[in-house]
Structures are given as C-alpha cells and as structure tokens.
Design a protein around this motif. Structure first.
Motif, PDB file in Angstrom:
ATOM      1  N   SER A  67     -46.101  -4.316  -3.767  1.00 55.83           N
ATOM      2  CA  SER A  67     -44.955  -3.433  -3.972  1.00 55.83           C
ATOM      3  C   SER A  67     -44.529  -3.515  -5.445  1.00 55.83           C
ATOM      4  N   PRO A  68     -43.717  -2.561  -5.914  1.00 55.61           N
ATOM      5  CA  PRO A  68     -43.196  -2.680  -7.279  1.00 55.61           C
ATOM      6  C   PRO A  68     -42.484  -4.014  -7.524  1.00 55.61           C
ATOM      7  N   THR A  69     -41.761  -4.504  -6.546  1.00 59.04           N
ATOM      8  CA  THR A  69     -41.055  -5.777  -6.725  1.00 59.04           C
ATOM      9  C   THR A  69     -42.026  -6.939  -6.874  1.00 59.04           C
ATOM     10  N   GLU A  70     -43.087  -6.940  -6.100  1.00 56.56           N
ATOM     11  CA  GLU A  70     -44.085  -8.012  -6.217  1.00 56.56           C
ATOM     12  C   GLU A  70     -44.759  -7.974  -7.592  1.00 56.56           C
ATOM     13  N   TYR A  71     -45.128  -6.773  -8.042  1.00 57.53           N
ATOM     14  CA  TYR A  71     -45.717  -6.658  -9.383  1.00 57.53           C
ATOM     15  C   TYR A  71     -44.732  -7.136 -10.447  1.00 57.53           C
ATOM     16  N   ALA A  72     -43.483  -6.731 -10.318  1.00 59.14           N
ATOM     17  CA  ALA A  72     -42.480  -7.118 -11.313  1.00 59.14           C
ATOM     18  C   ALA A  72     -42.243  -8.630 -11.321  1.00 59.14           C
ATOM     19  N   ALA A  73     -42.246  -9.253 -10.145  1.00 56.05           N
ATOM     20  CA  ALA A  73     -42.095 -10.712 -10.082  1.00 56.05           C
ATOM     21  C   ALA A  73     -43.269 -11.385 -10.790  1.00 56.05           C
ATOM     22  N   HIS A  74     -44.452 -10.833 -10.607  1.00 56.25           N
ATOM     23  CA  HIS A  74     -45.621 -11.362 -11.306  1.00 56.25           C
ATOM     24  C   HIS A  74     -45.461 -11.195 -12.816  1.00 56.25           C
ATOM     25  N   VAL A  75     -45.035 -10.021 -13.255  1.00 53.36           N
ATOM     26  CA  VAL A  75     -44.845  -9.773 -14.694  1.00 53.36           C
ATOM     27  C   VAL A  75     -43.806 -10.729 -15.270  1.00 53.36           C
ATOM     28  N   ARG A  76     -42.726 -10.947 -14.542  1.00 52.11           N
ATOM     29  CA  ARG A  76     -41.716 -11.926 -14.970  1.00 52.11           C
ATOM     30  C   ARG A  76     -42.369 -13.283 -15.209  1.00 52.11           C
ATOM     31  N   ASP A  77     -43.194 -13.699 -14.257  1.00 53.90           N
ATOM     32  CA  ASP A  77     -43.834 -15.002 -14.370  1.00 53.90           C
ATOM     33  C   ASP A  77     -44.910 -15.027 -15.446  1.00 53.90           C
ATOM     34  N   VAL A  78     -45.568 -13.906 -15.682  1.00 50.43           N
ATOM     35  CA  VAL A  78     -46.519 -13.810 -16.789  1.00 50.43           C
ATOM     36  C   VAL A  78     -45.786 -14.106 -18.100  1.00 50.43           C
ATOM     37  N   HIS A  79     -44.621 -13.483 -18.286  1.00 49.68           N
ATOM     38  CA  HIS A  79     -43.846 -13.742 -19.505  1.00 49.68           C
ATOM     39  C   HIS A  79     -43.505 -15.225 -19.639  1.00 49.68           C
ATOM     40  N   ARG A  80     -43.124 -15.834 -18.556  1.00 50.62           N
ATOM     41  CA  ARG A  80     -42.770 -17.252 -18.595  1.00 50.62           C
ATOM     42  C   ARG A  80     -43.979 -18.125 -18.950  1.00 50.62           C
ATOM     43  N   VAL A  81     -45.109 -17.844 -18.339  1.00 46.19           N
ATOM     44  CA  VAL A  81     -46.325 -18.625 -18.604  1.00 46.19           C
ATOM     45  C   VAL A  81     -46.765 -18.442 -20.062  1.00 46.19           C
ATOM     46  N   PHE A  82     -46.748 -17.211 -20.533  1.00 44.48           N
ATOM     47  CA  PHE A  82     -47.172 -16.978 -21.912  1.00 44.48           C
ATOM     48  C   PHE A  82     -46.178 -17.575 -22.900  1.00 44.48           C
TER      49      PHE A  82
END
Length: 177
Positions: A67-82
């Motif tokens: 879902s858009p929310t699942e993708y966005a949660a992943h993107v949030r975490d991508v920013h944190r990891v990077f």
C-alpha cells in the motif's frame, strides 16, 4: 509473523542504477550532482503527502504490492538507514555497513498497520535529517568511502545518488499503480 506476507523478498542488487538509468522509474544517477540530492530528497518527501492522504492509503492494489503507507514507511526507514551510513562515512575511514534486511523490518515494524498521517510526518522528518547531512558534505568529503555488507563499495557521492533512486523509485511505485 515468521512467514512473509503476500509479497516476495527483494533479493535484487540495485547498485546497477548508478551506471544506467532505471527502466521503470526513469531515474538516471549520472544526471544528478551529489549537491542536488538533499533538495531532491526534500521534494520527494513532500510529494508523499497526497498518496498518504488518499482514501486508499492503507489499501494494497494487489496482494503482492504494498500500500502507499507501506511504501512510505519503507522510504522513511531508508532515510534513517542512509543517515546512519552517511554519518559513519563522515566519522570513520571506509566503514562496513551493517546489513539491513528491509523485508524483516517491514514485518517487525508492521508497516501494514501503521497510520498514514504518522508515517507522512516521520518520513518528512527523516528526509530532512538526512538531507541536512548531505547539505553538510563539502569538497573532498564526497569521496569518502564505505562498503555495504554485500561488498558493494560507495563514496558519499555515489551513496547519495543510490539513496535518491530508492525514494524516487518508490514514489513512482505508488504513483504508477
């Protein structure tokens, strides 16, 4: 929760996007100056507002597509990891990054049950934090190195471009579907 939900694990090595345009989302890393990444990350974060405010924000378009929310949660975490990785590259000589199992994170953090408005705010905050890190990189620091757990080597400049592809691609995933 030990079984994967309806999606399959992503075992692709996406580092090829540094050398050629992505045939799906059209991102071309070679056209992006590292100094442009922070602004592009901020713009991308802002663009998540409408998909997360929509009536279908938590609805999967198909069982195997987030879902858009699942993708966005992943993107949030991508920013944190990077953000962690950029910090390590600035503080240490050639650090080796911990492996990040994004699929395990999606399960553990229950991306499928997160609230769109909260994810939107956290995504913008995480994007701003990592964008500030990129804004602070100067001169030769763009060439500082680091290595992913699979052996892929990066400079801060190439990591920034790689990072940007991830978030651009996922916004494309949501927009195109």
């Amino acid at each position: 929760m030990s079984e994967m939900p309806d999606w399959e694990r992503d075992a692709k090595d996406w580092t090829w996007v540094l050398d050629q345009p992505c045939p799906e989302c059209g991102y071309a890393a070679a056209t992006v100056a590292p100094t442009e990444v922070a602004g592009a990350i901020r713009a991308n974060a802002a663009a998540w507002g409408p998909p997360l405010a929509g009536a279908n924000a938590t609805r999967r378009p198909a069982p195997t597509i987030w879902s858009p929310t699942e993708y966005a949660a992943h993107v949030r975490d991508v920013h944190r990891v990077f953000g962690v990785r950029v910090g390590l590259m600035l503080a240490q000589d050639d650090p080796v990054f911990e492996n990040w199992d994004q699929d395990a994170t999606a399960l553990e953090e229950r991306y499928d049950r997160q609230r769109p408005a909260q994810v939107a705010a956290e995504l913008v905050e995480a994007a701003e934090q990592v964008a500030r890190q990129y804004d602070g990189v100067r001169g030769e620091a763009w060439q500082r190195g680091g290595t992913r757990s699979n052996g892929s080597g990066f400079t801060i400049a190439s990591l920034a471009r790689y990072h940007l592809h991830d978030v651009v691609h996922h916004l494309w995933d949501v927009s195109e579907r």
